[in-house]
Design a protein around this motif. Sequence first.
Motif, PDB file in Angstrom:
ATOM      1  N   GLN A 154       0.797  -1.214   0.000  1.00 49.31           N
ATOM      2  CA  GLN A 154       0.000   0.000   0.000  1.00 49.31           C
ATOM      3  C   GLN A 154       0.829   1.262   0.000  1.00 49.31           C
ATOM      4  N   GLY A 155       2.091   1.165  -0.348  1.00 51.24           N
ATOM      5  CA  GLY A 155       2.926   2.350  -0.377  1.00 51.24           C
ATOM      6  C   GLY A 155       3.412   2.717   1.001  1.00 51.24           C
ATOM      7  N   THR A 177       5.111  -2.076   4.700  1.00 49.56           N
ATOM      8  CA  THR A 177       4.797  -3.306   3.983  1.00 49.56           C
ATOM      9  C   THR A 177       6.066  -4.061   3.620  1.00 49.56           C
ATOM     10  N   VAL A 178       6.001  -5.387   3.720  1.00 44.77           N
ATOM     11  CA  VAL A 178       7.126  -6.236   3.332  1.00 44.77           C
ATOM     12  C   VAL A 178       6.597  -7.297   2.374  1.00 44.77           C
ATOM     13  N   LEU A 179       7.191  -7.354   1.196  1.00 44.97           N
ATOM     14  CA  LEU A 179       6.838  -8.355   0.196  1.00 44.97           C
ATOM     15  C   LEU A 179       7.673  -9.600   0.453  1.00 44.97           C
ATOM     16  N   ILE A 180       7.004 -10.735   0.576  1.00 41.94           N
ATOM     17  CA  ILE A 180       7.686 -11.993   0.868  1.00 41.94           C
ATOM     18  C   ILE A 180       7.771 -12.840  -0.395  1.00 41.94           C
ATOM     19  N   GLY A 181       8.966 -13.311  -0.699  1.00 43.58           N
ATOM     20  CA  GLY A 181       9.134 -14.308  -1.738  1.00 43.58           C
ATOM     21  C   GLY A 181       9.671 -13.845  -3.075  1.00 43.58           C
ATOM     22  N   ALA A 182       9.452 -12.620  -3.458  1.00 40.75           N
ATOM     23  CA  ALA A 182       9.918 -12.175  -4.774  1.00 40.75           C
ATOM     24  C   ALA A 182      10.034 -10.662  -4.794  1.00 40.75           C
ATOM     25  N   CYS A 216       6.639  -1.778  -2.114  1.00 40.21           N
ATOM     26  CA  CYS A 216       6.677  -2.260  -0.744  1.00 40.21           C
ATOM     27  C   CYS A 216       7.838  -1.559  -0.042  1.00 40.21           C
ATOM     28  N   ASP A 217       7.751  -1.460   1.275  1.00 38.17           N
ATOM     29  CA  ASP A 217       8.829  -0.837   2.042  1.00 38.17           C
ATOM     30  C   ASP A 217      10.033  -1.757   2.159  1.00 38.17           C
ATOM     31  N   GLY A 218       9.796  -3.056   2.029  1.00 43.92           N
ATOM     32  CA  GLY A 218      10.881  -4.026   2.130  1.00 43.92           C
ATOM     33  C   GLY A 218      10.553  -5.284   1.353  1.00 43.92           C
ATOM     34  N   VAL A 219      11.563  -6.109   1.114  1.00 42.12           N
ATOM     35  CA  VAL A 219      11.403  -7.381   0.426  1.00 42.12           C
ATOM     36  C   VAL A 219      12.173  -8.421   1.234  1.00 42.12           C
ATOM     37  N   ALA A 220      11.564  -9.581   1.447  1.00 41.59           N
ATOM     38  CA  ALA A 220      12.217 -10.664   2.190  1.00 41.59           C
ATOM     39  C   ALA A 220      12.000 -11.979   1.445  1.00 41.59           C
ATOM     40  N   ARG A 221      12.980 -12.862   1.499  1.00 37.10           N
ATOM     41  CA  ARG A 221      12.864 -14.126   0.762  1.00 37.10           C
ATOM     42  C   ARG A 221      11.818 -15.055   1.358  1.00 37.10           C
ATOM     43  N   ASP A 222      11.602 -14.957   2.680  1.00 39.91           N
ATOM     44  CA  ASP A 222      10.603 -15.797   3.341  1.00 39.91           C
ATOM     45  C   ASP A 222      10.154 -15.124   4.635  1.00 39.91           C
ATOM     46  N   LEU A 223       9.243 -15.767   5.341  1.00 35.68           N
ATOM     47  CA  LEU A 223       8.692 -15.174   6.557  1.00 35.68           C
ATOM     48  C   LEU A 223       9.756 -15.019   7.639  1.00 35.68           C
ATOM     49  N   ARG A 224      10.656 -15.961   7.717  1.00 32.95           N
ATOM     50  CA  ARG A 224      11.738 -15.861   8.711  1.00 32.95           C
ATOM     51  C   ARG A 224      12.597 -14.621   8.451  1.00 32.95           C
ATOM     52  N   ALA A 225      12.968 -14.387   7.193  1.00 32.20           N
ATOM     53  CA  ALA A 225      13.762 -13.200   6.850  1.00 32.20           C
ATOM     54  C   ALA A 225      12.975 -11.925   7.145  1.00 32.20           C
ATOM     55  N   ALA A 226      11.665 -11.945   6.913  1.00 33.63           N
ATOM     56  CA  ALA A 226      10.829 -10.777   7.209  1.00 33.63           C
ATOM     57  C   ALA A 226      10.813 -10.499   8.710  1.00 33.63           C
TER      58      ALA A 226
END
Length: 121
Positions: free
Chosen positions: A78-79, A86-91, A101-111
């Motif tokens: 949502q900006g 916001t954190v996008l998980i997976g890609a 997104c405010d961040g990107v993480a490879r998986d939930l653990r990384a988030a």
Amino acid sequence: MPLDAAAIASAADSSLDPSAAQALRLLAESDHEVVLVAPAGQEPAAELMAMAREVVAGVPLRPPSPAWYLTADVERCQGSSTRLRTVLIGATPPPGSIHRCDGVARDLRAAALEILASEAM
């Protein structure tokens, strides 16, 4: 912290990956309230329900306190907001995406680790 329930549990069998469960427990033990976001009529996995404070149908645009929203769907980012990150998980978002997104993480653990590290600074 709102979590997209469909992004965390496998839609096919509604199970929760053990590392995802561990990441959610880590956040809960660090005094984070876990809130699941699930469409009306969709029952999140029992393991998710056990860790959640509540289930809501949508993410509030202006939460009452600072919050993180974790999702696997870039369309749901949502900006930027001072209260909702916001954190996008997976890609990573596709090139030219209008959603950020405010961040990107490879998986939930990384988030989860990103959240804890961000708050420790």
